[in-house]
Design a protein around this motif. Structure first.
Motif, mmCIF file in Angstrom:
data_model
loop_
_atom_site.group_PDB
_atom_site.id
_atom_site.type_symbol
_atom_site.label_atom_id
_atom_site.label_comp_id
_atom_site.label_asym_id
_atom_site.label_seq_id
_atom_site.Cartn_x
_atom_site.Cartn_y
_atom_site.Cartn_z
ATOM 1 N N ALA A 119 22.454 -5.792 19.119
ATOM 2 C CA ALA A 119 21.671 -5.744 20.357
ATOM 3 C C ALA A 119 20.473 -4.806 20.245
ATOM 4 C CB ALA A 119 22.556 -5.318 21.524
ATOM 5 N N ASP A 120 20.498 -3.896 19.271
ATOM 6 C CA ASP A 120 19.387 -2.952 19.093
ATOM 7 C C ASP A 120 18.248 -3.539 18.275
ATOM 8 O OD1 ASP A 120 20.622 -0.577 20.342
ATOM 9 O OD2 ASP A 120 22.062 -0.780 18.710
ATOM 10 N N VAL A 121 18.491 -4.650 17.615
ATOM 11 C CA VAL A 121 17.487 -5.258 16.733
ATOM 12 C C VAL A 121 16.953 -6.517 17.413
ATOM 13 C CG1 VAL A 121 17.015 -6.158 14.440
ATOM 14 C CG2 VAL A 121 18.730 -4.368 14.738
ATOM 15 N N GLU A 122 15.819 -6.388 18.062
ATOM 16 C CA GLU A 122 15.288 -7.504 18.842
ATOM 17 C C GLU A 122 14.396 -8.414 17.992
ATOM 18 O OE1 GLU A 122 13.665 -6.262 22.568
ATOM 19 O OE2 GLU A 122 15.319 -4.878 22.966
ATOM 20 N N ARG A 123 13.475 -7.815 17.275
ATOM 21 C CA ARG A 123 12.588 -8.594 16.409
ATOM 22 C C ARG A 123 12.192 -7.723 15.227
ATOM 23 N NH1 ARG A 123 6.617 -11.147 17.974
ATOM 24 N NH2 ARG A 123 6.157 -12.049 15.935
ATOM 25 N N ILE A 124 12.500 -8.181 14.050
ATOM 26 C CA ILE A 124 12.232 -7.389 12.858
ATOM 27 C C ILE A 124 11.781 -8.319 11.737
ATOM 28 C CG2 ILE A 124 14.658 -7.462 12.142
ATOM 29 C CD1 ILE A 124 14.284 -4.587 11.103
ATOM 30 N N GLU A 125 10.685 -7.959 11.085
ATOM 31 C CA GLU A 125 10.099 -8.800 10.037
ATOM 32 C C GLU A 125 9.784 -7.957 8.811
ATOM 33 O OE1 GLU A 125 7.076 -11.801 11.571
ATOM 34 O OE2 GLU A 125 7.142 -10.382 13.251
ATOM 35 N N ALA A 126 9.902 -8.576 7.648
ATOM 36 C CA ALA A 126 9.602 -7.889 6.391
ATOM 37 C C ALA A 126 8.814 -8.812 5.475
ATOM 38 C CB ALA A 126 10.888 -7.445 5.703
ATOM 39 N N TYR A 127 7.767 -8.270 4.879
ATOM 40 C CA TYR A 127 6.933 -9.008 3.940
ATOM 41 C C TYR A 127 6.619 -8.092 2.758
ATOM 42 C CZ TYR A 127 6.264 -12.002 8.015
ATOM 43 O OH TYR A 127 6.487 -12.811 9.104
ATOM 44 N N TRP A 128 6.128 -8.672 1.687
ATOM 45 C CA TRP A 128 5.785 -7.869 0.516
ATOM 46 C C TRP A 128 4.583 -8.466 -0.196
ATOM 47 C CZ3 TRP A 128 10.566 -10.171 1.261
ATOM 48 C CH2 TRP A 128 10.764 -11.375 0.592
ATOM 49 N N LEU A 129 3.922 -7.598 -0.960
ATOM 50 C CA LEU A 129 2.779 -8.004 -1.760
ATOM 51 C C LEU A 129 3.243 -8.422 -3.147
ATOM 52 C CD1 LEU A 129 0.391 -5.032 -0.883
ATOM 53 C CD2 LEU A 129 0.642 -7.212 0.319
ATOM 54 N N ASP A 130 2.482 -9.287 -3.771
ATOM 55 C CA ASP A 130 2.770 -9.697 -5.142
ATOM 56 C C ASP A 130 2.238 -8.611 -6.063
ATOM 57 O OD1 ASP A 130 3.386 -11.016 -7.441
ATOM 58 O OD2 ASP A 130 1.709 -12.433 -7.328
ATOM 59 N N GLU A 131 3.125 -7.739 -6.516
ATOM 60 C CA GLU A 131 2.720 -6.583 -7.308
ATOM 61 C C GLU A 131 3.260 -6.693 -8.728
ATOM 62 O OE1 GLU A 131 2.977 -1.718 -7.111
ATOM 63 O OE2 GLU A 131 4.656 -2.927 -6.397
ATOM 64 N N GLN A 132 2.415 -6.443 -9.699
ATOM 65 C CA GLN A 132 2.820 -6.447 -11.096
ATOM 66 C C GLN A 132 2.508 -5.090 -11.710
ATOM 67 O OE1 GLN A 132 1.133 -9.766 -13.195
ATOM 68 N NE2 GLN A 132 1.807 -11.276 -11.680
ATOM 69 N N ASP A 133 3.517 -4.511 -12.359
ATOM 70 C CA ASP A 133 3.371 -3.187 -12.965
ATOM 71 C C ASP A 133 4.019 -3.225 -14.343
ATOM 72 O OD1 ASP A 133 3.423 -0.528 -13.722
ATOM 73 O OD2 ASP A 133 3.849 0.206 -11.711
ATOM 74 N N SER A 134 3.219 -3.133 -15.375
ATOM 75 C CA SER A 134 3.712 -3.252 -16.744
ATOM 76 C C SER A 134 4.408 -1.988 -17.235
ATOM 77 C CB SER A 134 2.547 -3.589 -17.689
ATOM 78 O OG SER A 134 1.560 -2.553 -17.645
ATOM 79 N N GLU A 135 4.370 -0.912 -16.455
ATOM 80 C CA GLU A 135 4.970 0.356 -16.879
ATOM 81 C C GLU A 135 6.346 0.595 -16.260
ATOM 82 O OE1 GLU A 135 3.890 2.301 -19.115
ATOM 83 O OE2 GLU A 135 1.903 1.456 -19.450
ATOM 84 N N LEU A 136 6.963 -0.443 -15.723
ATOM 85 C CA LEU A 136 8.245 -0.266 -15.039
ATOM 86 C C LEU A 136 9.432 -0.517 -15.957
ATOM 87 C CD1 LEU A 136 7.506 -1.973 -11.602
ATOM 88 C CD2 LEU A 136 7.982 0.448 -12.002
ATOM 89 N N ASN A 137 9.685 -1.790 -16.206
ATOM 90 C CA ASN A 137 10.841 -2.249 -16.971
ATOM 91 C C ASN A 137 10.569 -3.703 -17.341
ATOM 92 O OD1 ASN A 137 11.828 -3.869 -14.547
ATOM 93 N ND2 ASN A 137 11.996 -1.797 -13.726
ATOM 94 N N PRO A 138 11.365 -4.309 -18.199
ATOM 95 C CA PRO A 138 11.073 -5.677 -18.640
ATOM 96 C C PRO A 138 10.989 -6.699 -17.509
ATOM 97 C CG PRO A 138 12.686 -4.685 -20.087
ATOM 98 C CD PRO A 138 12.500 -3.725 -18.951
ATOM 99 N N ALA A 139 11.754 -6.506 -16.451
ATOM 100 C CA ALA A 139 11.721 -7.460 -15.335
ATOM 101 C C ALA A 139 10.584 -7.184 -14.364
ATOM 102 C CB ALA A 139 13.056 -7.450 -14.590
ATOM 103 N N GLY A 140 9.993 -5.999 -14.430
ATOM 104 C CA GLY A 140 8.912 -5.650 -13.514
ATOM 105 C C GLY A 140 9.366 -5.412 -12.096
ATOM 106 N N VAL A 141 10.637 -5.021 -11.912
ATOM 107 C CA VAL A 141 11.173 -4.853 -10.563
ATOM 108 C C VAL A 141 11.246 -3.382 -10.179
ATOM 109 C CG1 VAL A 141 12.535 -6.962 -10.760
ATOM 110 C CG2 VAL A 141 13.585 -4.780 -11.330
ATOM 111 N N LYS A 142 11.173 -3.137 -8.889
ATOM 112 C CA LYS A 142 11.432 -1.824 -8.308
ATOM 113 C C LYS A 142 12.600 -1.983 -7.336
ATOM 114 C CE LYS A 142 6.528 -0.452 -8.359
ATOM 115 N NZ LYS A 142 5.384 -0.004 -7.532
ATOM 116 N N GLY A 143 13.328 -0.914 -7.130
ATOM 117 C CA GLY A 143 14.432 -0.980 -6.185
ATOM 118 C C GLY A 143 13.935 -1.121 -4.762
ATOM 119 N N ILE A 144 14.664 -1.878 -3.939
ATOM 120 C CA ILE A 144 14.263 -2.066 -2.544
ATOM 121 C C ILE A 144 15.360 -1.647 -1.571
ATOM 122 C CG2 ILE A 144 12.569 -3.862 -3.019
ATOM 123 C CD1 ILE A 144 14.655 -5.948 -2.315
ATOM 124 N N GLY A 145 16.396 -0.987 -2.081
ATOM 125 C CA GLY A 145 17.492 -0.595 -1.202
ATOM 126 C C GLY A 145 17.098 0.471 -0.194
#
Length: 280
Positions: free
Chosen positions: A214-240
């Motif tokens: 009941a506390d969550v009426e409208r919530i939206e999430a979006y993300w940018l297409d980001e590429q970073d070659s200095e991260l890891n082989p998959a190019g992922v960052k944590g989103i937790g």
């Protein structure tokens, strides 16, 4: 009263050493084994997709085994390091398996298997020391009851830069889940200590309040297409965590916009608004 607020967010993009094993079977299928943990974030699905991409085969030919201490060791699910750590090991295991298959005359034996197991410990340890972060911007609109001081969140929006998003469906769930936890941090969650006995007064869910549907009426999430070659082989960052960290600040700013009262001590309780507010 209606108010709007915005806040920035950042969270370290880190990785832990992990190990994984990849096995090719005579029937053309593959088995990936890693002691990763899926606590509801969709890690199993993400690793399944990462393995299929690394092997260059359709996902239906890949089987994932996780969550067993007999499997190659991997870090815990926490600190926004799960997918980045585990996918690193899975990709390296799949690459090693492909190399081994190229070196095996005739490919996989009809009555056997070919397996490659790797650890990323050395590679993670030798990674250059660079600032690696996920980023976000949180936007909130709140309404505050003039008589009671009750705060309700009309809507929230989060926009993030978090590297490669492996699975949009599960990523969105994590981000809006984090934002929901941020609403909880802003409006509900508070540990009350009994200073006489050194024990928590509200040590159960009857007295420790958290955000409900009941506390969550409208919530939206979006993300940018980001590429970073200095991260890891998959190019992922944590989103937790990146969905959590800016939410409370955005809501607090929105409450200030609506009431003129600046709250610097969470949660935003009614007494904090009614007493000092010029509207009281």
């Amino acid at each position: 009263l209606i108010g709007t607020g915005v806040a920035g967010a950042s969270y370290p993009a880190r990785a832990r050493a992990s190990a994984a094993a990849a096995t090719a079977r005579p029937d053309g299928r593959f088995l990936i084994r890693i002691d990763a943990t899926d606590i509801g974030t969709g890690a199993r699905t993400a690793l399944w997709q990462v393995a299929a991409d690394a092997l260059g085969v359709p996902p239906e030919r890949v089987e994932i085994q996780i969550g067993d201490s007999d499997l190659p060791p991997a870090g815990v699910a926490g600190g926004s390091m799960g997918t980045s750590s585990w996918s690193w090991a899975v990709i390296r295991a799949c690459e090693a398996l492909r190399d081994r298959l190229r070196e095996t005359p005739g490919g996989v034996p009809p009555d056997g298997e070919v397996t490659a197991e790797v650890s990323t410990a050395d590679e993670v340890r030798e990674q250059p020391a660079l600032p690696r972060y996920a980023y976000g911007a949180h936007f909130a609109e709140v309404r505050v009851d003039v008589d009671t001081g009750e705060v309700r969140v009309n809507r929230m929006l989060g926009v993030f830069a978090a590297g490669r998003v492996v699975n949009p469906t599960t990523a969105r769930s994590q981000l809006i889940g984090g934002m929901t936890m941020g609403i909880s941090m802003a409006l509900h969650e508070e540990g009350v200590l009994d200073e006489r006995y050194g024990d928590w007064v509200n040590h159960d869910l009857a007295t420790y309040h958290i955000t409900g549907c009941a506390d969550v009426e409208r919530i939206e999430a979006y993300w940018l297409d980001e590429q970073d070659s200095e991260l890891n082989p998959a190019g992922v960052k944590g989103i937790g965590e990146i969905g959590i960290v800016g939410t409370a600040a955005a809501i607090t700013n929105a409450v200030h916009h609506a009431t003129g009262v600046r709250i610097r001590d969470l949660p935003i309780r009614l007494d904090k608004l009614i007493g000092p507010s010029p509207l009281a």
